[in-house]
Design a protein around this motif. Structure first.
Motif, mmCIF file in Angstrom:
data_model
loop_
_atom_site.group_PDB
_atom_site.id
_atom_site.type_symbol
_atom_site.label_atom_id
_atom_site.label_comp_id
_atom_site.label_asym_id
_atom_site.label_seq_id
_atom_site.Cartn_x
_atom_site.Cartn_y
_atom_site.Cartn_z
ATOM 1 N N MET A 250 0.810 -1.214 0.000
ATOM 2 C CA MET A 250 0.000 0.000 0.000
ATOM 3 C C MET A 250 0.848 1.270 0.000
ATOM 4 N N GLY A 251 2.129 1.153 0.260
ATOM 5 C CA GLY A 251 3.008 2.313 0.250
ATOM 6 C C GLY A 251 3.961 2.327 1.428
ATOM 7 N N ARG A 252 4.659 3.428 1.539
ATOM 8 C CA ARG A 252 5.649 3.586 2.609
ATOM 9 C C ARG A 252 4.977 4.011 3.911
ATOM 10 N N VAL A 253 5.610 3.621 5.033
ATOM 11 C CA VAL A 253 5.099 3.949 6.360
ATOM 12 C C VAL A 253 6.243 4.545 7.174
ATOM 13 N N TRP A 254 5.968 5.717 7.776
ATOM 14 C CA TRP A 254 6.969 6.439 8.545
ATOM 15 C C TRP A 254 6.604 6.481 10.024
ATOM 16 N N ASP A 255 7.610 6.708 10.858
ATOM 17 C CA ASP A 255 7.406 6.960 12.280
ATOM 18 C C ASP A 255 6.913 8.391 12.447
ATOM 19 N N GLY A 256 5.746 8.571 13.041
ATOM 20 C CA GLY A 256 5.145 9.887 13.182
ATOM 21 C C GLY A 256 5.987 10.874 13.964
ATOM 22 N N LYS A 257 6.598 10.425 15.050
ATOM 23 C CA LYS A 257 7.408 11.321 15.879
ATOM 24 C C LYS A 257 8.582 11.886 15.081
ATOM 25 N N THR A 258 9.225 11.043 14.306
ATOM 26 C CA THR A 258 10.370 11.467 13.499
ATOM 27 C C THR A 258 9.947 12.442 12.403
ATOM 28 N N VAL A 259 8.823 12.148 11.754
ATOM 29 C CA VAL A 259 8.322 13.023 10.684
ATOM 30 C C VAL A 259 7.895 14.371 11.262
#
Length: 63
Positions: A39-48
């Motif tokens: 479905m796509g890339r997933v990032w860490d919210g805190k880092t973003v």
């Protein structure tokens, strides 16, 4: 842990277009995704959020 996809990052960036968000997340210095799924890339919210606060102050500061 907060996980973000491209649409959530678009919202944090103030509703930029999908094309613009794709350019931003592809830039050198943007946090690497934790994983890439079908479905796509997933990032860490805190880092973003920290990156946005440092590099594009504004929308990410609003919770």
């Amino acid at each position: 842990m907060e996980l973000l996809g491209l649409d959530e990052i678009r919202d944090l960036l103030g509703g930029v277009s999908k094309q613009r968000a794709t350019i931003i997340v592809g830039r050198k210095g943007f946090p690497d995704p934790l994983v890439t799924l079908k479905m796509g890339r997933v990032w860490d919210g805190k880092t973003v959020r920290a990156w946005i606060t440092k590099n594009r102050p504004g929308p990410a500061d609003e919770d």
